[in-house]
Design an enzyme around this catalytic site. Structure first.
Site, PDB file in Angstrom:
ATOM      1  N   ASP A   1     -43.215  10.741 -55.068  1.00  0.00           N
ATOM      2  CA  ASP A   1     -43.435   9.530 -54.361  1.00  0.00           C
ATOM      3  C   ASP A   1     -44.202   8.353 -54.763  1.00  0.00           C
ATOM      4  O   ASP A   1     -45.489   8.757 -54.420  1.00  0.00           O
ATOM      5  CB  ASP A   1     -42.822   9.601 -52.874  1.00  0.00           C
ATOM      6  CG  ASP A   1     -42.980   8.212 -52.146  1.00  0.00           C
ATOM      7  OD1 ASP A   1     -41.813   7.987 -51.795  1.00  0.00           O
ATOM      8  OD2 ASP A   1     -43.897   7.702 -51.767  1.00  0.00           O
TER       9      ASP A   1
ATOM     10  N   HIS B   1     -40.449  -1.809 -49.251  1.00  0.00           N
ATOM     11  CA  HIS B   1     -41.519  -1.106 -48.573  1.00  0.00           C
ATOM     12  C   HIS B   1     -41.894  -1.337 -47.167  1.00  0.00           C
ATOM     13  O   HIS B   1     -42.425  -0.826 -46.319  1.00  0.00           O
ATOM     14  CB  HIS B   1     -42.736  -1.590 -49.303  1.00  0.00           C
ATOM     15  CG  HIS B   1     -43.821  -0.498 -49.171  1.00  0.00           C
ATOM     16  ND1 HIS B   1     -44.676  -0.264 -50.481  1.00  0.00           N
ATOM     17  CD2 HIS B   1     -44.116   0.404 -48.336  1.00  0.00           C
ATOM     18  CE1 HIS B   1     -45.576   0.705 -50.155  1.00  0.00           C
ATOM     19  NE2 HIS B   1     -45.259   1.273 -48.707  1.00  0.00           N
TER      20      HIS B   1
END
Length: 316
Positions: free
Chosen positions: A47, A114
């Site tokens: 990630d 995000h």
């Protein structure tokens, strides 16, 4: 994905390893080494995010492991994220191409918005000394999402999702999407159990990924009130459960997420910890232990994004 540990099938039909390596706040050299060590240890989920500034390092490490014959591209699940300054629909594809260029990949396995909060294109919230509200962009995350769907259509992202979205925002997104979000990545640990959000996501086939799943051990321990924040890994309940299984506090917390059916991406650059964090496949927590950990919930958010509380899409 041999060696990946437990996986989940996303609403996109793609398989995602539940345990991944987080790469936030690490230097270039640390990230390259950490990713290589993680792949050797069996991790198949990495990630990152554009804003971490380390996509190039993650990509380099993956490339080296492919060259060694350790993995093929399709063996590793790569997640990155669209930063808030690229949320206007006309900037989404450009941001994706920047990330792919940095990673040296043709596609990512998962691309996340995000945060629901947009910021002005080209601004830098980390080097801004004036009024933070001057950076706010009122772009609607629904419009951002439509541009994300185009990336999925093109095959640039095999799955798309969100991060830091609350239940109401997800609800609204589900009512206005063509491709539903496969994942919602949020801060999650026993001190911030977010049971309602986890339940909502399960009902709607959205996989939850926990960041700061070990209670953000790397960050300074001073709350805004000036009081020391409690350290989750030193919590007596967590420590006791660890003793019972002969496991560390970190291993207990990782297992807590996996046993809740949640994905978790503990971040480490220490080889022994990266390995230890993956050595959780040989035990499960009992129902009683999961209940005890669930009772630790104190709605404590280590990463509250408090700069942005007045943004109209502030999620917390």
């Amino acid at each position: 994905m041999a060696g990946a540990g437990p996986t989940a099938v996303l609403s996109s039909g793609k398989k995602m390893p539940l345990l991944g390596l987080g790469t936030w706040q690490s230097t270039s050299e640390q990230v390259i080494n950490a990713v290589k060590i993680a792949i050797d240890a069996g991790y198949r989920h990495i990630d990152t995010a554009w804003v971490y500034g380390n996509e190039k390092d993650v990509g380099q490490a993956i490339k080296e492991k492919i060259a060694e014959g350790k993995i093929k591209r399709e063996d590793v699940f790569v997640t990155t994220k669209l930063f808030s300054t690229f949320q206007r629909p006309e900037h989404v594809r450009d941001a994706m191409m920047q990330s792919l260029d940095g990673l040296g990949l043709d596609y990512v396995d998962l691309y996340l918005i995000h945060s629901p909060q947009g910021l002005k294109y080209g601004s830098n919230p980390f080097q801004h000394s004036g009024d933070v509200e001057d950076l706010f962009d009122e772009v609607d995350y629904i419009d951002t999402w439509k541009a994300m769907e185009s990336l999925a259509d093109e095959g640039l992202a095999k799955s798309i999702g969100v991060s830091n979205f609350n239940t109401q925002q997800l609800e609204r997104l589900l009512q206005n999407c063509r491709i539903k979000p496969a994942v919602n990545q949020v801060e999650l640990h026993p001190y911030l159990a977010q049971q309602q959000l986890v339940d909502f996501c399960k009902r709607n086939d959205i996989l939850v990924t926990a960041y700061s799943g070990l209670g953000a051990p790397a960050r300074p321990r001073r709350a805004q009130s000036g009081e020391e924040e409690p350290v989750l890994m030193e919590d007596p309940t967590v420590v006791e459960i660890g003793k019972k299984y002969g496991k560390s506090a970190a291993q207990v917390l990782i297992r807590y997420h996996l046993d809740r059916g949640v994905s978790v991406i503990p971040k480490s650059v220490t080889p022994s910890r990266i390995q230890a964090n993956f050595d959780v496949m040989d035990f499960s927590l009992s129902k009683e232990d999961l209940t005890s950990l669930g009772q630790l919930d104190r709605k404590l958010r280590y990463l509250g994004a408090n700069l942005f509380t007045t943004h109209k899409f502030f999620p917390f």
